[in-house]
Design an enzyme around this catalytic site. Sequence first.
Site, mmCIF file in Angstrom:
data_model
loop_
_atom_site.group_PDB
_atom_site.id
_atom_site.type_symbol
_atom_site.label_atom_id
_atom_site.label_comp_id
_atom_site.label_asym_id
_atom_site.label_seq_id
_atom_site.Cartn_x
_atom_site.Cartn_y
_atom_site.Cartn_z
ATOM 1 N N ARG A 2 27.891 65.966 35.712
ATOM 2 C CA ARG A 2 26.699 66.782 35.937
ATOM 3 C C ARG A 2 25.882 66.861 34.657
ATOM 4 O O ARG A 2 26.421 66.868 33.553
ATOM 5 C CB ARG A 2 27.095 68.206 36.351
ATOM 6 C CG ARG A 2 27.411 68.327 37.829
ATOM 7 C CD ARG A 2 27.730 69.749 38.209
ATOM 8 N NE ARG A 2 29.012 70.154 37.678
ATOM 9 C CZ ARG A 2 29.203 70.910 36.608
ATOM 10 N NH1 ARG A 2 28.185 71.432 35.956
ATOM 11 N NH2 ARG A 2 30.417 71.190 36.188
ATOM 12 N N CYS A 49 39.544 72.438 34.814
ATOM 13 C CA CYS A 49 40.576 73.307 34.217
ATOM 14 C C CYS A 49 41.751 73.490 35.159
ATOM 15 O O CYS A 49 42.491 74.472 35.082
ATOM 16 C CB CYS A 49 40.000 74.668 33.848
ATOM 17 S SG CYS A 49 38.983 74.641 32.375
ATOM 18 N N ARG A 65 36.924 60.642 39.484
ATOM 19 C CA ARG A 65 37.173 61.568 40.600
ATOM 20 C C ARG A 65 37.742 60.857 41.820
ATOM 21 O O ARG A 65 37.528 59.661 42.010
ATOM 22 C CB ARG A 65 35.851 62.226 41.015
ATOM 23 C CG ARG A 65 35.196 63.059 39.915
ATOM 24 C CD ARG A 65 35.615 64.480 39.999
ATOM 25 N NE ARG A 65 35.146 65.278 38.866
ATOM 26 C CZ ARG A 65 35.176 66.605 38.861
ATOM 27 N NH1 ARG A 65 35.621 67.270 39.890
ATOM 28 N NH2 ARG A 65 34.784 67.276 37.791
HETATM 29 O O1 SAT Z 1 30.356 67.212 39.914
HETATM 30 S S1 SAT Z 1 30.799 68.461 40.512
HETATM 31 O O2 SAT Z 1 29.906 69.520 40.107
HETATM 32 O O3 SAT Z 1 30.743 68.314 41.943
HETATM 33 C C1 SAT Z 1 32.387 68.775 40.060
HETATM 34 C C2 SAT Z 1 32.539 69.805 39.018
HETATM 35 O O4 SAT Z 1 31.972 69.682 37.939
HETATM 36 O O5 SAT Z 1 33.232 70.795 39.295
#
Ligand code: SAT
Length: 590
Positions: free
Chosen positions: A73, A254, A374
């Site tokens: 993000r 976390c 991920r």
């Molecule tokens: O990329 S996401 O915001 O969906 C995952 C996260 O940072 O918790």
Amino acid sequence: MATPLEKWVEQQAQLTKPDDIYWCNGSEEEAHRIIERGISKEKINGAPVFSKLNQSAWPNAYYHRSHPTDVARTEHLTYVCHADKETAGPNNNWMAPAEAMEKMRKLSDGCMRGRTMYVLPYMMGHPDSPYAKPCIQLTDSAYVAASMRIMTRLGNAVIDKIGARENFVKGLHSIGDLNPERRLIMHFPDEKFVWSIGSGYGGNALLGKKCFSLRIASWQGYQEGWLAEHMVVMGIEDPEGKVTYIAAALPSACGKTNLAMLQSALPGYKIWPLGDDIAWMNVGSDGRLYAINPEAGFFGVAPGTSMKTNPNMIRTLKNDKFFPTLFTNTALNKITNEPWWEGLDYPEGADMEDWQGKTWNPSMSAKAAHPNARFTTSIYNCPILSKEYDNPGGVPISAIIVGGRRAHLVPLVTEAFNWQHGVFHAARMGSETTAAAAHQIGVVRRDPMAMLPFCGYNMGDYFRHWLSIGKKMANPPKIFSVNWFRTDENGSFIWPGFGDNIRILKWIIERTNGKAGAKKTAIGFVPAKEDLDMTGLSMEPEKLDGILSVNIKDWKPELEDTKKFLQQFGERMPAEIWQEFAALEKEIGG
Ligand code: SAT
Ligand code: MN
């Protein structure tokens, strides 16, 4: 006559100019076609969007590499466009709505040329839930379309739910040219509209997740009297078969996913997850707090996930019930065509490519998988999914946990004296930063309720809202703070974490029904060594004492840093929070 939804889609298509428009119906057959398009037609950084992984080892699994500049993000490119800056607060980037719209219109003109626009009708929450929301996202990415089918309840029925409504939740997403200079994630809370361009990654692009279910929904919750939170929801079954539900807020990366499906180190205890990232919580007519998970999948951090740390997640990833499962930015073993990441045993004879497709071997210092690599998989693949997951009314929450990653100072677990004191705990929460967002890693940042990047309005008002929700409940959950991440002089973790965290959860649920002891400290109730069930875990008593003790004098710098953080919110920060601050300051003394 065209419906408001059809008109809106048409208007967005006129601006973005896709080659064609495809309305998704959410079927499995369609998901196969979308994946197929990602293999044979759509490209990211010159390479196919998807490749098929080894189906006997990883059923239904596909591999994706995002653009190397697009791996987390981007909070500095994320804006919340309320009519005025004060409403957005110092916790958000702000732009005037008209200016933001104009900027986005320019960036989006013709941005889908040569591509397909997917129309994704999706529900956040069970369709029968009074708390669920029907939404539409437009996207020009097969990866996003396939991911949204996993992460939400996507299907035609949502179009009927929207019917002739104008005020459905809207999201317009385009990967644009993936240039960070032309990347923006804009939120328009009053219009329930998210407009995102230039990124194809997770929270920037799957608009039902952080953008809607937290930033926009938190604003809706503020106005309507409910809470949209960055929390795990899980049931903990004790040896007598009684299930207690809790919600837990921890910043990204976390260990929320590991907590949500922890395999108990104590015999007789079982965990039943309902969600690993987002909770929507409403006060029920019985004066308790009820939580639903609006999502339908897991978008979890791969590195560190293994049979040792999270066997239930590995079982979920290997389940073939719901199509597909995606792996993003992991490494890839070319010999077996399997994904790989740090934390898994290194496969013998591997020919490894790193997350960018470069040849890699274990003697290299760089990581093979991106630290924010991920997996995306359906919650229905989870073999221990709570049977209450599809309960439209949600589950009653007995305890709320807030936590962070702190190498020093903050004890393993602390119980707040009461709701207001708990909100103060949450307000001063801090965590060392991780790879989930693009910034310097490992510095302490205040992250109240793990919501700093996700609260769609002024956080001063957010705390006021939390205090007022507390007053509405006859039987509010108890609030606890946790820190599994204390390190010793060698930088090694002191507490084993993972399955052993059940010991802390056991103490927490026993505190909610008055069964466990605790000692009172200046920051709250903390278990004494003997209050924790340490059966089967040997740990030096001094070490355990160390992570359970509060040396209040050491808290001075922490308090100063907290003060600086809270002061940013000026008049908006409720007096009750400053009262709690003053009480703690007095304990610490001059
Ligand atoms: O990329 S996401 O915001 O969906 C995952 C996260 O940072 O918790
Ligand atoms: Mn998260």
